[in-house]
Design a protein around this motif. Structure first.
Motif, PDB file in Angstrom:
ATOM      1  N   ASN A  35       0.832  -1.209   0.000  1.00 26.26           N
ATOM      2  CA  ASN A  35       0.000   0.000   0.000  1.00 26.26           C
ATOM      3  C   ASN A  35       0.865   1.256   0.000  1.00 26.26           C
ATOM      4  O   ASN A  35       0.531   2.264   0.633  1.00 26.26           O
ATOM      5  CB  ASN A  35      -0.915  -0.040   1.232  1.00 26.26           C
ATOM      6  N   THR A  38      -0.383   4.973  -0.748  1.00 26.54           N
ATOM      7  CA  THR A  38      -1.117   5.652   0.317  1.00 26.54           C
ATOM      8  C   THR A  38      -0.195   6.029   1.473  1.00 26.54           C
ATOM      9  O   THR A  38      -0.360   7.094   2.069  1.00 26.54           O
ATOM     10  CB  THR A  38      -2.261   4.755   0.836  1.00 26.54           C
ATOM     11  N   THR A  41       1.334   9.442   0.526  1.00 31.44           N
ATOM     12  CA  THR A  41       0.508  10.645   0.708  1.00 31.44           C
ATOM     13  C   THR A  41       0.255  10.893   2.195  1.00 31.44           C
ATOM     14  O   THR A  41       0.257  12.036   2.644  1.00 31.44           O
ATOM     15  CB  THR A  41      -0.851  10.529  -0.033  1.00 31.44           C
ATOM     16  N   ARG A  47      -3.247  14.250   2.753  1.00 27.13           N
ATOM     17  CA  ARG A  47      -4.453  13.432   2.790  1.00 27.13           C
ATOM     18  C   ARG A  47      -5.388  13.870   1.662  1.00 27.13           C
ATOM     19  O   ARG A  47      -5.521  15.074   1.420  1.00 27.13           O
ATOM     20  CB  ARG A  47      -5.141  13.637   4.131  1.00 27.13           C
ATOM     21  N   SER A  48      -6.012  12.936   1.052  1.00 24.37           N
ATOM     22  CA  SER A  48      -6.984  13.116  -0.036  1.00 24.37           C
ATOM     23  C   SER A  48      -6.367  13.135  -1.425  1.00 24.37           C
ATOM     24  O   SER A  48      -7.057  12.873  -2.401  1.00 24.37           O
ATOM     25  CB  SER A  48      -7.840  14.389   0.119  1.00 24.37           C
ATOM     26  N   ALA A  49      -5.066  13.450  -1.547  1.00 24.99           N
ATOM     27  CA  ALA A  49      -4.470  13.477  -2.889  1.00 24.99           C
ATOM     28  C   ALA A  49      -4.506  12.080  -3.509  1.00 24.99           C
ATOM     29  O   ALA A  49      -4.144  11.110  -2.859  1.00 24.99           O
ATOM     30  CB  ALA A  49      -3.031  13.978  -2.816  1.00 24.99           C
ATOM     31  N   PRO A  50      -4.946  11.967  -4.759  1.00 24.43           N
ATOM     32  CA  PRO A  50      -4.899  10.669  -5.427  1.00 24.43           C
ATOM     33  C   PRO A  50      -3.451  10.191  -5.539  1.00 24.43           C
ATOM     34  O   PRO A  50      -2.557  11.012  -5.783  1.00 24.43           O
ATOM     35  CB  PRO A  50      -5.449  10.955  -6.827  1.00 24.43           C
ATOM     36  N   SER A  51      -3.229   8.917  -5.364  1.00 20.50           N
ATOM     37  CA  SER A  51      -1.871   8.406  -5.567  1.00 20.50           C
ATOM     38  C   SER A  51      -1.928   6.975  -6.054  1.00 20.50           C
ATOM     39  O   SER A  51      -2.875   6.242  -5.757  1.00 20.50           O
ATOM     40  CB  SER A  51      -1.046   8.490  -4.278  1.00 20.50           C
TER      41      SER A  51
ATOM     42  N   ALA B 207      -9.170   9.391  -4.223  1.00 23.07           N
ATOM     43  CA  ALA B 207      -8.763  10.099  -3.001  1.00 23.07           C
ATOM     44  C   ALA B 207      -8.156   9.131  -1.999  1.00 23.07           C
ATOM     45  O   ALA B 207      -8.514   7.959  -1.940  1.00 23.07           O
ATOM     46  CB  ALA B 207      -9.957  10.808  -2.373  1.00 23.07           C
ATOM     47  N   THR B 208      -7.234   9.662  -1.206  1.00 24.97           N
ATOM     48  CA  THR B 208      -6.573   8.872  -0.171  1.00 24.97           C
ATOM     49  C   THR B 208      -7.013   9.337   1.217  1.00 24.97           C
ATOM     50  O   THR B 208      -7.667  10.364   1.374  1.00 24.97           O
ATOM     51  CB  THR B 208      -5.040   8.998  -0.292  1.00 24.97           C
ATOM     52  N   ASP B 209      -6.636   8.562   2.203  1.00 18.92           N
ATOM     53  CA  ASP B 209      -6.910   8.900   3.607  1.00 18.92           C
ATOM     54  C   ASP B 209      -5.735   8.385   4.431  1.00 18.92           C
ATOM     55  O   ASP B 209      -4.849   7.706   3.909  1.00 18.92           O
ATOM     56  CB  ASP B 209      -8.228   8.241   4.052  1.00 18.92           C
ATOM     57  N   GLY B 338      -6.244  -0.408   0.046  1.00 14.26           N
ATOM     58  CA  GLY B 338      -5.908  -0.434   1.478  1.00 14.26           C
ATOM     59  C   GLY B 338      -7.170  -0.738   2.261  1.00 14.26           C
ATOM     60  O   GLY B 338      -8.160  -1.237   1.705  1.00 14.26           O
ATOM     61  N   ASN B 341      -8.465   3.454   2.315  1.00 14.69           N
ATOM     62  CA  ASN B 341      -7.660   4.677   2.290  1.00 14.69           C
ATOM     63  C   ASN B 341      -7.121   5.078   0.923  1.00 14.69           C
ATOM     64  O   ASN B 341      -6.347   6.034   0.831  1.00 14.69           O
ATOM     65  CB  ASN B 341      -6.517   4.573   3.303  1.00 14.69           C
ATOM     66  N   ASN B 342      -7.490   4.385  -0.138  1.00 12.66           N
ATOM     67  CA  ASN B 342      -7.039   4.798  -1.474  1.00 12.66           C
ATOM     68  C   ASN B 342      -8.132   4.374  -2.448  1.00 12.66           C
ATOM     69  O   ASN B 342      -8.056   3.326  -3.076  1.00 12.66           O
ATOM     70  CB  ASN B 342      -5.690   4.139  -1.817  1.00 12.66           C
TER      71      ASN B 342
END
Lengths: 352, 352
Positions: A35, A38, A41, A47-51, B207-209, B338, B341-342
């Motif tokens: 992972n 994630t 980021t 947090r929240s940025a696509p990756s 979006a990520t977390d 995840g 979270n992604n």
């Protein structure tokens, strides 16, 4: 990683990042964590940025850069952060070799082939076909260590003599210790933006080849390099002669010579001669691996392609310090995935 | 994989493919082979085609689709093949769980957290906060197995009764066997082209977390789903009410309910009620997981996101057979990477 990031983003916090592309070959087995996209980021505090993570074996860094470029070119994202890294030192060397060997086709791996053994096979064939001497081959390491000695980011910041290379421990005949990039850790970062300022990506070429080496047309030329190079030149509207400086994937010394020919800098069989004449050295007409290359700068596999791009950006900006190539305006990066079967060529140009 | 590919490319050989994006979480540990992107082009017989692998844990399939979309949208490539798959059955179950657990933050994994244990924590909290009963939760499996029974591509093509779900083996209290997607193998394929015909990608949100679950704002809502959904809706110019059919990531039964709320289909705490009322069933106003979802269609992790996209494409084309949602014109796919979270949300629309 922190320094790479701060340099790429101009030292500030990572504000305004629309998406993140992470190049890494195998974090799961080298570090025990999955992972990764994630984790990145999260640890960056964005947090929240696509990756997403890109794995193209040792061409992961340049493939992540390519994915980031495509994302900006699509118009969907304006500001993209590309990060690439590998931490290989956390496992014993034998385990690292086991993990790295997974990129070799099963039919050859099961017979005992390692990356070094395949490179030795290639070197022996090239020496036979073109009369390259063991001394000629050693000059790759001598040149790249001389360059690395001037690079504060290099893993090995020391020169080596021709004698030292020739006397170094045999790894896989004819390749000796100084013919092989080391297992190491490292990271690189690049910030891609839709703003039309600074260094520009003008060419991107990417090509694959058969995974088994036994199926290739030739042992002394890489189809994937040739095709990736042609595609990058076509996109950029450039020819080999237009390139002022290049970073070439020299995981093994013989690969720098072969790829310098496949990229069109020298005719087949003449890469060793060009090196011996100093043409690929810092004062030559086609400087290769001013950073020290994979040999001296280091080869943290997933990071390597992006580290090459960083070096060329610094060269084009005139920020390469003691290893600056004079008047560098057009630069090329060449990154190999697998054993020569998933290769990426990137052409960067400084804006006039 | 062969069938997926033949269906995606219209049955012909893979001619005219400009680039390949491969979604897969962990081929190295599940199969022992690395360099998957190149193995794929090699085995497809499309030597020279650029390819790269995308890993976003269980959201690898949708992230690969996103990367493929960006590549076409950039104008660099016209015809892109996206493949996604995972082969998890080759290792013992305990080993598969060890590999899957690498997507959990180390701080929680080292305390013994597994994906199932985290999902159980979430389920217990949701039941406490919103009064969801064990029977309410079981209805996810009952509905999705009923749908899967009509899907020839589903892993489990059989219905299950409420009683059977409630009597099934306890895995992690309150989650029982039928609340959990299985470990399995599978693959999916999609062909993206710049031609303005057929089903169109209108929305993409990603979006990520925070990776550690302990840091989240809430246990009963996924920030990454909310933000990914908002981004996809904004790009498509759509609202939740516009969606005719959705595939939602139900790796655990509770996740379908929570995500149906985070995507805006139902208010917080009312997803279970909507399910009980049949609103998410085949005859309901918001059909969810007509394919059978991860629960019944299967959850070969890296393939799942792309399998969702295939299902929605079939729904929009009216090719979903006995599980066809009537008049489906706008469809949504929701894929989790995840532990929540992604996350990636994709909106697809049939052209009028």
């Amino acid at each position: 990683m922190h320094e790479a990031l701060m340099s790429a983003t101009g030292g500030g916090p990572p504000e305004g990042i629309d998406a993140v592309f992470v190049g890494c070959m195998n974090p799961d087995e080298f570090t025990g964590d999955g992972n990764l996209a994630t984790l990145v980021t999260d640890h960056l505090g964005i947090r929240s940025a696509p990756s997403m993570r890109i794995d193209n074996a040792p061409a992961s860094g340049s493939a992540a850069f390519e994915a980031g470029y495509l994302a900006v070119a699509s118009g969907r994202y304006d500001n993209v952060l590309v990060l690439a890294g590998e931490k290989m030192s956390g496992v014993p060397t034998a385990e690292a070799i086991r993990v790295l060997s997974k990129m070799i086709d099963r039919t050859e791996r099961d017979l005992g082939a390692t990356l070094t053994a395949l490179a030795a096979l290639v070197a022996r064939r090239y020496m036979h076909d073109y009369g390259l001497s063991r001394e000629d081959l050693a000059r790759v390491a001598v040149k790249n260590h001389a360059n690395g000695a001037k690079n504060p980011f290099a893993q090995f910041q020391k020169e080596v003599s021709l004698e030292k290379v020739l006397e170094s421990r045999m790894i896989s005949d004819p390749l000796r210790l100084y013919d092989c990039a080391s297992i190491c850790d490292g990271a690189a970062a690049a910030f891609l933006t839709s703003e039309q300022t600074g260094v520009q990506v003008t060419g991107l070429g990417h090509a694959t080849d058969y995974v088994p080496v036994q199926l290739r047309d030739s042992l002394t030329s890489l189809h994937a390099t040739k095709v990736a190079g042609e595609r990058a030149y076509a996109m950029a509207g450039r020819k080999p002669v237009d390139i002022d400086v290049a970073e070439i994937h020299d995981a093994f010394s013989i690969l720098e010579i072969i790829n310098s020919e496949d990229l069109g800098f020298f005719p087949p069989g003449e890469g060793g001669k060009a090196l011996a004449e100093g043409r690929t050295g810092m004062g030559g007409d086609m400087p290769i691996n001013p950073s020290g290359g994979l040999k001296a700068r280091g080869h943290p596999v997933g990071a390597t392609g992006l580290a090459q791009i960083c070096e060329i950006v610094w060269q084009l900006r005139g920020e390469a310090g003691d290893r600056q190539v004079a008047d560098a305006k057009v630069g090329l990066c060449h990154n190999i995935g697998g054993f020569g079967n998933n290769n990426v060529v990137t052409i960067l140009e400084g804006r006039a």
